[in-house]
Design a protein around this motif. Structure first.
Motif, PDB file in Angstrom:
ATOM      1  N   LEU A 311       0.822  -1.209   0.000  1.00 15.33           N
ATOM      2  CA  LEU A 311       0.000   0.000   0.000  1.00 15.33           C
ATOM      3  C   LEU A 311       0.859   1.264   0.000  1.00 15.33           C
ATOM      4  N   VAL A 312       2.036   1.207   0.669  1.00 17.34           N
ATOM      5  CA  VAL A 312       2.968   2.338   0.608  1.00 17.34           C
ATOM      6  C   VAL A 312       3.430   2.559  -0.824  1.00 17.34           C
ATOM      7  N   LEU A 313       3.791   1.474  -1.511  1.00 16.60           N
ATOM      8  CA  LEU A 313       4.189   1.592  -2.914  1.00 16.60           C
ATOM      9  C   LEU A 313       3.056   2.142  -3.769  1.00 16.60           C
ATOM     10  N   GLN A 314       1.840   1.687  -3.491  1.00 18.50           N
ATOM     11  CA  GLN A 314       0.712   2.155  -4.272  1.00 18.50           C
ATOM     12  C   GLN A 314       0.461   3.647  -4.054  1.00 18.50           C
ATOM     13  N   ALA A 315       0.668   4.118  -2.835  1.00 18.31           N
ATOM     14  CA  ALA A 315       0.530   5.549  -2.568  1.00 18.31           C
ATOM     15  C   ALA A 315       1.563   6.353  -3.361  1.00 18.31           C
ATOM     16  N   LEU A 316       2.789   5.842  -3.447  1.00 16.40           N
ATOM     17  CA  LEU A 316       3.816   6.501  -4.254  1.00 16.40           C
ATOM     18  C   LEU A 316       3.428   6.485  -5.732  1.00 16.40           C
ATOM     19  N   HIS A 317       2.836   5.403  -6.188  1.00 15.63           N
ATOM     20  CA  HIS A 317       2.392   5.328  -7.585  1.00 15.63           C
ATOM     21  C   HIS A 317       1.339   6.402  -7.886  1.00 15.63           C
ATOM     22  N   ILE A 318       0.439   6.611  -6.955  1.00 18.28           N
ATOM     23  CA  ILE A 318      -0.594   7.641  -7.151  1.00 18.28           C
ATOM     24  C   ILE A 318       0.050   9.026  -7.218  1.00 18.28           C
ATOM     25  N   PHE A 319       1.044   9.272  -6.363  1.00 12.46           N
ATOM     26  CA  PHE A 319       1.750  10.553  -6.385  1.00 12.46           C
ATOM     27  C   PHE A 319       2.441  10.767  -7.733  1.00 12.46           C
ATOM     28  N   TRP A 320       3.162   9.756  -8.216  1.00 11.46           N
ATOM     29  CA  TRP A 320       3.848   9.881  -9.501  1.00 11.46           C
ATOM     30  C   TRP A 320       2.857   9.966 -10.661  1.00 11.46           C
ATOM     31  N   ALA A 321       1.745   9.254 -10.543  1.00 14.00           N
ATOM     32  CA  ALA A 321       0.737   9.329 -11.602  1.00 14.00           C
ATOM     33  C   ALA A 321       0.172  10.740 -11.715  1.00 14.00           C
ATOM     34  N   TYR A 322       0.021  11.432 -10.584  1.00 17.01           N
ATOM     35  CA  TYR A 322      -0.447  12.824 -10.612  1.00 17.01           C
ATOM     36  C   TYR A 322       0.539  13.709 -11.373  1.00 17.01           C
ATOM     37  N   LEU A 323       1.832  13.543 -11.105  1.00 17.20           N
ATOM     38  CA  LEU A 323       2.840  14.325 -11.832  1.00 17.20           C
ATOM     39  C   LEU A 323       2.833  13.992 -13.317  1.00 17.20           C
ATOM     40  N   ILE A 324       2.692  12.717 -13.637  1.00 18.81           N
ATOM     41  CA  ILE A 324       2.698  12.298 -15.042  1.00 18.81           C
ATOM     42  C   ILE A 324       1.489  12.868 -15.778  1.00 18.81           C
ATOM     43  N   LEU A 325       0.330  12.827 -15.151  1.00 17.06           N
ATOM     44  CA  LEU A 325      -0.874  13.347 -15.794  1.00 17.06           C
ATOM     45  C   LEU A 325      -0.773  14.855 -16.023  1.00 17.06           C
ATOM     46  N   ARG A 326      -0.142  15.569 -15.112  1.00 18.24           N
ATOM     47  CA  ARG A 326       0.082  16.997 -15.328  1.00 18.24           C
ATOM     48  C   ARG A 326       0.962  17.233 -16.541  1.00 18.24           C
ATOM     49  N   MET A 327       2.005  16.417 -16.677  1.00 23.38           N
ATOM     50  CA  MET A 327       2.901  16.551 -17.819  1.00 23.38           C
ATOM     51  C   MET A 327       2.196  16.197 -19.124  1.00 23.38           C
ATOM     52  N   VAL A 328       1.395  15.127 -19.083  1.00 22.64           N
ATOM     53  CA  VAL A 328       0.659  14.733 -20.286  1.00 22.64           C
ATOM     54  C   VAL A 328      -0.337  15.815 -20.681  1.00 22.64           C
TER      55      VAL A 328
END
Length: 404
Positions: A311-328
């Motif tokens: 779940l800690v890893l998944q929380a980090l994935h959500i954080f990085w996904a937010y940055l990626i979506l902003r870039m996209v």
């Protein structure tokens, strides 16, 4: 020491389901070995071997490759030798406050403007070059690509790759194939090498998240191996490797200035990342460990620990996904990707190259300031001349048909 570890660390209630002991899984199986905690001792020398191999790879392969691809480093003016400022820079902070600048100016006999210029030169001097960042990305690209290929080859014919219930049938008395054993050892050794070299690697904006990710990954790999969560653990590692090599390849082309190739690879990476980390991992793997596994054994301490790390890893994935979506979003709707949002940029604020004009005083580094200012102004003048010529030529061409 062994008795103390057995009493406190290797208690069966921490690592294994109720009713199962270490003796039940410490026999050699006909289809492979059973994992033992002592196997992980090999990951430490392997981590140092990875660091040494990386050193050789970067100098013999990555550096020549960077030159072939056209990676260029910015030429920066070296800060003049001012011992008091150097001491403050190393022992206190890299960007002093206004009051500290006033005090340093009195101690060194320099104006506030020169103090600020010195610190800017000194920070730029420590910034990693594009070649260094290219070498780091190329090393990770090679490993992640090799790990993804090896993981796919070793898992494609396994029953749990297609049916995740097979991860738990017969648990924990599940023999581990030799390929999966080394898959684990190599992955853990590599992430341990990343953690050991984190102080000398490029410091990015998500530095803290990267450190947390490495630590959580090491605990996850180590615990899942000791508790024989190997089947589901191989799936977790494979899901991560499937997108990591795409990101590193995009970074490589970014440093080389291949903008179109970089942006195309980044879009592919974004799609793979969002699908694997936000869809496949939670809906298939984490759901399997949280819900499906309880059909085969009662939850124990290791069950909660393993799922907490996931779940800690998944929380980090959500954080990085937010940055990626902003870039996209910026790439699709604005036609560009802002530089400060790429994950490979440093956490420190970008310092502009030489902008200040030299002052009247002839101190010990005024010539360096003048030279930097002259060079920057000459480059700016040349660019303006080129742009003006192109603009004038375009205007002339647009008027020719009317003149005819």
């Amino acid at each position: 020491m062994e008795a103390l570890l057995n009493e406190w660390l290797w208690q069966e209630k921490f690592w294994l389901p109720p009713g199962v002991g270490w003796k039940d899984i410490q026999t050699q199986g006909a289809d492979g070995r059973f994992p033992l905690p002592r196997d992980l001792i090999y990951t430490l020398p392997l981590a140092f071997a990875f660091i040494a191999l990386r050193y050789v790879f970067e100098r013999l392969i990555a550096v020549p490759l960077s030159k072939r691809l056209g990676v260029k480093d910015r030429i920066r003016i070296r800060a003049a030798s001012v011992p008091k400022l150097e001491t403050f820079y190393k022992q206190n902070r890299r960007q002093p406050s206004q009051s500290e600048i006033v005090v340093l100016g009195k101690q060194c006999g320099l104006s506030q403007r020169k103090i600020q210029t010195w610190f800017r030169h000194r920070r730029n001097q420590d910034r990693p070059s594009n070649t260094k960042k290219f070498c780091e990305a190329s090393w990770r690209f090679v490993f992640y690509l090799a790990a993804f290929t090896a993981g796919l080859a070793s898992l494609i014919n396994t029953p749990w790759f297609w049916d995740h219930r097979e991860c738990w049938r017969g648990y924990p008395k599940q023999p581990v194939a030799e390929a999966h054993h080394w898959y684990y050892i190599l992955e853990m050794g590599f992430y341990l090498s990343l953690l050991l070299s984190v102080s000398v690697d490029v410091k990015r904006k998500d530095f803290k998240e990267q450190v947390i990710h490495h630590i959580a990954t090491l605990f996850l790999i180590g615990f899942s191996y000791c508790a024989n969560y190997v089947r589901v653990g191989t799936l977790v590692m494979f899901v991560h490797d499937s997108s990591d090599f795409l990101l590193e390849s995009a970074k490589m082309f970014h440093y080389a200035g291949w903008t179109t190739t970089c942006d195309s690879l980044f879009v592919v990476f974004a799609v793979v990342f969002l699908v694997t980390r936000l869809v496949v991992l939670p809906s298939r793997v984490i759901y399997s460990t949280l819900v499906v596994s309880k059909d085969y054994f009662k939850p124990f301490n290791g069950y909660y620990f393993f799922n907490a790390l996931l779940l800690v890893l998944q929380a980090l994935h959500i954080f990085w996904a937010y940055l990626i979506l902003r870039m996209v979003y910026k790439f699709v709707f604005l036609g560009k990707v802002e530089r400060d949002e790429r994950s490979d940029e440093e956490s420190e604020v970008e310092d502009e190259e030489e902008e200040d004009e030299p002052e009247e005083d002839g101190d010990e580094f005024s010539w360096e300031q003048r030279k930097g200012t002259i060079n920057s102004k000459l480059a700016s003048l040349a660019n303006n001349c080129v742009l003006n010529n192109l603009t004038n030529q375009r205007n002339i061409n647009s008027r020719l048909p009317k003149a005819r």
